[in-house]
Scaffold this active site. Structure first.
Site, short mmCIF file in Angstrom:
data_model
loop_
_atom_site.label_atom_id
_atom_site.label_comp_id
_atom_site.label_asym_id
_atom_site.label_seq_id
_atom_site.Cartn_x
_atom_site.Cartn_y
_atom_site.Cartn_z
CB SER A 187 -15.16 -64.07 -15.90
OG SER A 187 -16.43 -64.56 -16.21
CG ASP A 238 -15.30 -63.82 -19.65
OD1 ASP A 238 -14.08 -63.89 -19.43
OD2 ASP A 238 -16.17 -64.29 -18.89
#
Length: 808
Positions: free
Chosen positions: A352, A639
């Site tokens: 991320s 993610d």
């Protein structure tokens, strides 16, 4: 590079069997509605043998339908052939109802025998389905396969269909020719006979050779079932390597002449099958080890050079957290640089927001050999500048143009791409043409740590991350699905593949699109959000999961069960209400789909026995291979924080042999959640990882660094965990250097509460807040210098002892 992709696989010869499946009858099927009995038919899905779903005729208004219909399949012996037999109630008014599905491993059918089986369709009732299976070997037709014992690549044929523009009859001008090969990767194609075009691009179909595919051709607008306007050509009627011509009749006037050419695709794969590291990474590690050894000698003040076997593999792992993670990682790396420890690190992994920092740094091939003042200054400017310009009309118009170009290239443009473009506008000064493969320049002499970024492959519909999740790793060398031991070159990610062969090469994506992918927080479904909020999923399971029964436990099937093979299962679908709730809970309205590079590859019959596959088992679907990633067209990458907000899995690959992991958690709460979740994951997967033992005092007042090790398990890495805390930094501006009264305010970093300036939704910081967070992250690692150095000494001693013990 291409020459290195076929390592770690081996070639096998697999027998081809003819499987006959006779659907005999069903019994005691209940009424489907208040008016009549069910109108039943049975569908058969065996995706390792055909793309088509075959079905019996429909028998109306009967509770005991009898079909006596037989279907034939050519099956590859080395492949896991799992057949789905589904009983349906046909409805001419509404959608056909799926009543039951039996999943049966046809590898259990004895060769040369007929196996008569009665499948119970309701363990509590009398409903049943009678099926007869017969399997015979076709001795003259073996097939050569390539496999890593998890995935299987089969022989592929390629058919090119073209037309000579100069020979198109006038009444065909402007028409479209529809081409169909149902048992192919492409399935459908079109030849548009545009009179204004200088050239008519040919169509290509890729097919498994043993499937005996057939080309069907007809003119758009005509009835595809009309034999007078339809041409069918079996592949096996064409000579390999020789161009042949067929005619498409279309009265009145002359027929259209089509050129066909069948080729056998090479056995040289463009997907690397195997769990070992690629050759480029092995070379990098050799080069990097020399730099690590020199750095350790200097920082530990050793009196001699370390030998190769004494050099520990040290890694930095980070969490996500948007701008907070990006800023904090700059501070962490600055601290390691000032302690002369950055050159001792072999890997940096990110997830991320931390990948935003990594992507920027690796634009400079020698970034870790330089002072980090300049990149930090640039990051400070991008973080503190207003983000309004990223949402201006001009920029929005630019985003639309970029996504349209991307779609024309052949990419699956999505909201994730738009997010990547927004990140580029917000945190990069101008258009960034850097690509992932460009980062190899930063590794060619081992001058920097190897960057690894992590994402998670999930199902775009019907399944939550609780039921299906797989790690997808990105390095400058390769992109790989760790579970399957399948890797492609970094520059080929996004291109189209079938059966391990590259079928359509697309230009490599700019790095911003990968940044959007790595921090794709938008593909969430309601079920994921619920679990993230309350850490409990059991309430919703009754709505999101079908009822499953193990039929092998039934007495009359147990007698026939083979010693090997997957369990026979009965799936009873959810009702209308539960199905509606399921769709609401599991649908991902904004997803990011990417061409699946393992598409078409099949599952080896012994896949579940392979250590590598089990080590990365993150899904409830492992016993349902037909639902695994190779049988899907696209990847849905999100993610990794959907599961664990950390990037440990890449470092836990046995082949990387990581000794020490410096774990930096940039979360504002749950300071040990990333390591505790990773420990739970490793326990389930039987991967070595130390116990995370914490006192109440540690949880109440976490320190800058906590050390976790397992002396009983020499394979477990030592974890030095650095939570994002504001502890002694309040009083010290540098290790051992107290703050003056005027400097105390600089040590106040607000990390708690909804009003913290560092929450996930904050994309812009004030200059003061940026400096505070950066300095805090730098201080926390530098204040733990002695703990880090001691861990390094212990790791070297451990490697020396292991070598001496092995020698004795």
């Amino acid at each position: 590079m291409a020459e290195k992709l076929i390592t770690n696989i081996y070639q096998e010869e697999s027998a081809i069997h003819m499987l006959s499946v006779k659907v005999v009858q069903a019994r005691n099927i209940p009424w489907a509605d208040w008016m009549s009995n069910a109108d039943c038919y049975v569908s058969i899905w065996l995706p390792t043998c055909t793309n088509r779903v075959l079905k019996t005729k429909t028998l109306s208004n009967t509770s005991d339908p009898k079909w006596d219909e037989t279907f034939h399949f050519k099956i590859c012996e080395k492949v896991q052939n799992l057949m789905h037999l589904s009983l349906h109630d046909e409805d001419v008014v509404s959608k056909n109802d799926l009543l039951y599905t039996v999943v049966f491993d046809v590898g259990k059918v004895p060769i040369g025998e007929t196996m008569k089986t009665t499948f119970p369709l309701n363990p509590e009732g009398k409903e049943s389905l009678d099926v007869e299976f017969t399997r015979k070997t076709l001795p003259a037709h073996p097939e050569k396969i390539l496999t890593n014992s998890v995935l299987v690549s089969r022989s592929v044929s390629c058919l090119d269909v073209s037309v000579d523009k100069q020979k198109i009859p006038e009444h065909f001008q402007g028409k479209t020719i529809v081409l169909t090969v149902e048992d192919s990767c492409e399935k459908n194609n079109e030849l548009v006979l545009d009179p204004g075009s200088d050239h008519i691009d040919p169509c290509t179909f890729h097919c498994i050779r043993k499937w005996d595919p057939e080309l069907t051709v007809h003119l758009e607008g005509t009835n595809a079932e009309d034999a007078d306007g339809l041409t069918k050509v079996p592949f096996n009627s064409l000579s390999v390597g020789k161009e042949e011509r067929i005619e498409l009749p279309a009265p009145p006037g002359r027929s259209l002449e089509l050129n066909l050419k069948v080729e056998e695709c090479t056995d040289k794969l463009d997907v690397r099958l195997g769990y070992d590291l690629c050759e480029d990474e092995k070379i990098f590690l050799q080069n990097r080890s020399k730099m690590v050894a020199a750095a350790l000698k200097k920082v530990l003040k050793l009196d001699r050079d370390l030998e190769d076997h004494e050099v520990p593999v040290i890694a930095v792992t980070t969490t996500g957290g948007g701008t907070r993670a990006m800023t904090s990682l700059y501070g962490t790396l600055s601290g390691l640089k000032k302690m002369n420890l950055l050159d001792a690190v072999s890997y940096i992994t990110g997830a991320s927001g931390s990948t935003w920092c990594m992507s920027k740094l690796y634009e400079d091939p020698d970034w870790s050999q330089k002072d980090l003042t300049k990149p930090i200054k640039e990051a400070r400017k991008s973080v503190t500048d207003s983000k309004r310009s990223a949402f201006s009309l001009d920029r929005l118009s630019f985003y639309r143009e970029e996504m349209e170009k991307r779609a024309k290239m052949g990419y699956k443009a999505s909201f994730t791409d738009l997010w990547g473009l927004l990140l580029e506008s917000m945190y990069h000064d101008g258009l960034n043409d850097t690509k992932l493969s460009d980062q190899r320049k930063a590794l060619n002499h081992g001058q920097n740590p190897l960057p690894l970024c992590l994402a998670m492959n999930v199902k775009d519909i019907e399944k939550t991350t609780l039921d299906f999740k797989e790690w997808c790793e990105f390095s400058p060398y390769e992109v790989g699905l760790l579970k399957y031991g399948a890797f492609i070159r970094a520059e080929d990610f996004g291109s189209q593949f079938f059966m391990g062969r590259l079928t359509k090469r697309l230009p490599e994506s700019r790095l911003c699109y990968l940044q959007g992918l790595w921090s794709n927080i938008f593909s969430i479904n309601l079920m994921d959000a619920w679990v993230a909020a309350v850490s409990s999923e059991h309430f919703w399971y009754r709505f999101t999961r079908d009822t499953v029964y193990n039929l092998d436990e039934e007495e009359f099937l147990a007698k026939k069960r083979a010693e090997s093979g997957l369990e026979t299962r009965l799936y009873e679908p959810t009702g209308v209400f539960s199905s509606t709730v399921k769709n609401i809970l599991t649908n991902r309205p904004i997803d990011g789909e990417h061409h699946n590079f393992v598409r078409g590859l099949q599952i080896h019959k012994d896949y579940a026995k392979q250590k590598g596959f089990n080590s990365f088992k993150d899904t409830q679907l492992d016993q349902s291979p037909n639902q695994l990633t190779p049988f899907t067209d696209d990847l849905c990458l999100v993610d990794s924080a959907y599961y664990i907000n950390a990037s440990f899995p890449s470092l836990l690959r046995e082949e990387r042999k990581v000794d020490i992991i410096l774990s930096f958690d940039y979360g504002l709460s749950g300071h040990f959640k990333s390591v505790e979740q990773t420990k739970s994951y490793c326990t389930n997967q039987k991967l070595p990882f130390p116990n995370i033992e914490l006192s109440d005092a540690d949880r109440e007042h976490p320190k800058e660094c906590h050390v976790f090790s397992d002396p009983e398990d020499p394979e477990a890495p030592v974890i030095l965990h650095f939570p994002l805390v504001n502890d002694s930094f309040k009083k010290y501006k540098a290790p051992g250097v107290s703050r003056s009264h005027q400097e105390l305010e600089d040590g106040v970093v607000h990390l708690n509460g909804m009003w913290s300036p560092y929450t996930l939704v904050k994309l812009t910081y004030s200059e003061r807040n940026f400096d505070k967070l950066l300095n805090l992250a730098e201080y926390n690692v530098m204040n733990s210098e002695e703990l880090i150095l001691q861990a390094l000494r212990d790791a070297i001693a451990h490697k020396q002892k292991s070598r001496n013990t092995g020698a004795n």
